[in-house]
Scaffold this motif. Structure first.
Motif, PDB file in Angstrom:
ATOM      1  N   LYS A 143      -5.775  -0.222  -0.382  1.00 49.52           N
ATOM      2  CA  LYS A 143      -6.994   0.353   0.176  1.00 49.52           C
ATOM      3  C   LYS A 143      -8.213  -0.425  -0.293  1.00 49.52           C
ATOM      4  O   LYS A 143      -8.262  -0.910  -1.418  1.00 49.52           O
ATOM      5  CB  LYS A 143      -7.130   1.824  -0.232  1.00 49.52           C
ATOM      6  N   CYS A 150      -6.031  -6.318  -3.535  1.00 49.37           N
ATOM      7  CA  CYS A 150      -4.789  -5.617  -3.863  1.00 49.37           C
ATOM      8  C   CYS A 150      -4.943  -4.965  -5.238  1.00 49.37           C
ATOM      9  O   CYS A 150      -5.656  -5.485  -6.091  1.00 49.37           O
ATOM     10  CB  CYS A 150      -3.607  -6.593  -3.908  1.00 49.37           C
ATOM     11  N   CYS A 173       8.675  -0.368   1.154  1.00 53.18           N
ATOM     12  CA  CYS A 173       7.279  -0.670   0.850  1.00 53.18           C
ATOM     13  C   CYS A 173       6.718  -1.593   1.931  1.00 53.18           C
ATOM     14  O   CYS A 173       7.330  -2.607   2.262  1.00 53.18           O
ATOM     15  CB  CYS A 173       7.146  -1.334  -0.524  1.00 53.18           C
ATOM     16  N   SER A 196      -6.092  -6.223   3.645  1.00 51.25           N
ATOM     17  CA  SER A 196      -7.117  -5.643   2.774  1.00 51.25           C
ATOM     18  C   SER A 196      -7.927  -6.758   2.140  1.00 51.25           C
ATOM     19  O   SER A 196      -7.525  -7.929   2.148  1.00 51.25           O
ATOM     20  CB  SER A 196      -6.460  -4.781   1.695  1.00 51.25           C
ATOM     21  N   ILE A 214       2.563   1.861  -9.127  1.00 51.01           N
ATOM     22  CA  ILE A 214       1.953   2.343  -7.889  1.00 51.01           C
ATOM     23  C   ILE A 214       1.070   1.240  -7.318  1.00 51.01           C
ATOM     24  O   ILE A 214       0.109   0.813  -7.960  1.00 51.01           O
ATOM     25  CB  ILE A 214       1.111   3.617  -8.126  1.00 51.01           C
ATOM     26  N   SER A 250      -1.528  -0.196  -4.265  1.00 54.05           N
ATOM     27  CA  SER A 250      -2.470   0.265  -3.242  1.00 54.05           C
ATOM     28  C   SER A 250      -3.193  -0.934  -2.647  1.00 54.05           C
ATOM     29  O   SER A 250      -3.563  -1.867  -3.363  1.00 54.05           O
ATOM     30  CB  SER A 250      -3.488   1.241  -3.838  1.00 54.05           C
ATOM     31  N   ASP A 268       0.836  -1.200   0.000  1.00 53.84           N
ATOM     32  CA  ASP A 268       0.000   0.000   0.000  1.00 53.84           C
ATOM     33  C   ASP A 268       0.872   1.250   0.000  1.00 53.84           C
ATOM     34  O   ASP A 268       1.931   1.288   0.640  1.00 53.84           O
ATOM     35  CB  ASP A 268      -0.921   0.005   1.223  1.00 53.84           C
ATOM     36  N   ASN A 269       0.420   2.256  -0.726  1.00 56.21           N
ATOM     37  CA  ASN A 269       1.116   3.546  -0.779  1.00 56.21           C
ATOM     38  C   ASN A 269       2.590   3.357  -1.138  1.00 56.21           C
ATOM     39  O   ASN A 269       3.494   3.920  -0.523  1.00 56.21           O
ATOM     40  CB  ASN A 269       0.995   4.274   0.564  1.00 56.21           C
ATOM     41  N   CYS A 270       2.802   2.534  -2.169  1.00 55.76           N
ATOM     42  CA  CYS A 270       4.157   2.154  -2.582  1.00 55.76           C
ATOM     43  C   CYS A 270       4.313   2.477  -4.063  1.00 55.76           C
ATOM     44  O   CYS A 270       3.562   1.957  -4.892  1.00 55.76           O
ATOM     45  CB  CYS A 270       4.362   0.669  -2.313  1.00 55.76           C
ATOM     46  N   SER A 271       5.242   3.349  -4.414  1.00 56.99           N
ATOM     47  CA  SER A 271       5.411   3.758  -5.820  1.00 56.99           C
ATOM     48  C   SER A 271       6.882   3.818  -6.184  1.00 56.99           C
ATOM     49  O   SER A 271       7.755   4.014  -5.322  1.00 56.99           O
ATOM     50  CB  SER A 271       4.756   5.117  -6.073  1.00 56.99           C
TER      51      SER A 271
END
Length: 265
Positions: free
Chosen positions: A67, A47, A39, A44, A63, A65, A21-24
């Protein structure tokens, strides 16, 4: 009872995932894909990953996520091709993938997709040239440009200070044409976009020639894209892996056989 336990177990698996998550990250096309050490994963129900390939810049971005995704977004696995052939020309793919099979399944998809996309070779300058010959007429001033409208009548693109482009949209599944019209922008556009998901696929063509937004232009554009191995014979993007995978078939087959065995006892 066995059938019920199997279904419950399956859904327990898909709703307890570990996802990045929140990994770019951004790499050049010559660099292999790796996950940065910072990362982190979260729990969740699904994915997801977004991958952007810029063939004109020779780089790609990834990217991740984890969420929770609203139900109405569950089928947003798709690819978008974007080619602009005039000023600030560009050639890119925007790929989105959502999955719920196993932990960090989006990473597994990204690894396979990036390897596939990095193996592709496009002669971008020739492709731009081939499309420009179809889409663009430099001798036509925007105030003289005429397009077909939604009633197949002639529409004059005449707004002072703005450039006009003709547009047409082709439904690649229903094989229908939509929204022939004149668009206005601050600059001339001669472009091709393809949105391709499992059950929805659209080709949008913007051109700057007299009466260019018709089926004949769409057919000519498809020939160019097919020659450059961008689309298949059906107009769909090549290498589109956004279809039901074998594991789903195997799961459904297992459920069906278990149910049949249970009813035959």
């Amino acid at each position: 009872m066995f059938f019920l336990i199997l279904v419950v177990s399956y859904f327990d698996l898909i709703y307890n995932l570990q996802c990045f998550d929140n990994c770019s990250m951004t790499y050049s096309m010559s660099q292999p894909f790796t996950i940065p050490a910072d990362c982190r994963s979260i729990s969740s129900n699904r994915c997801s990953v977004k991958i952007l390939f810029w063939y004109d810049r020779q780089n790609y971005s990834v990217i991740f996520s984890g969420k929770t995704i609203p139900t109405n977004h569950l089928h947003h696995n798709r690819q978008v091709l974007m080619i602009e052939t005039v000023k600030n020309s560009s050639f890119s793919y925007d790929i989105r993938h959502v999955c719920k099979k196993f932990d960090n399944c989006a990473r597994h998809f990204a690894e396979r997709k990036i390897l596939e996309m990095m193996k592709r070779f496009y002669n971008i300058s020739i492709m731009y040239s081939d499309l420009q010959l179809l889409l663009l007429d430099q001798s036509i001033l925007s105030e003289n440009l005429a397009c077909f409208d939604m009633n197949d009548d002639i529409q004059q693109c005449t707004i002072p200070g703005l450039s006009g482009s003709c547009q047409i949209i082709n439904d690649l599944i229903k094989h229908k044409f939509y929204r022939p019209l004149c668009l206005y922008n601050s600059r001339v556009s001669a472009s091709v976009n393809i949105y391709d998901s499992k059950n929805f696929a659209m080709l949008t063509v913007k051109c700057n020639r007299m009466f260019c937004n018709g089926p004949v232009m769409v057919a000519a554009v498809k020939q160019v894209l097919q020659r450059h191995q961008i689309i298949d014979v059906n107009g769909r993007l090549t290498g589109n892996s956004l279809q039901i995978h074998l594991t789903h078939y195997l799961f459904l087959l297992m459920v069906f056989l278990s149910f049949q065995i249970g009813t035959n006892k």
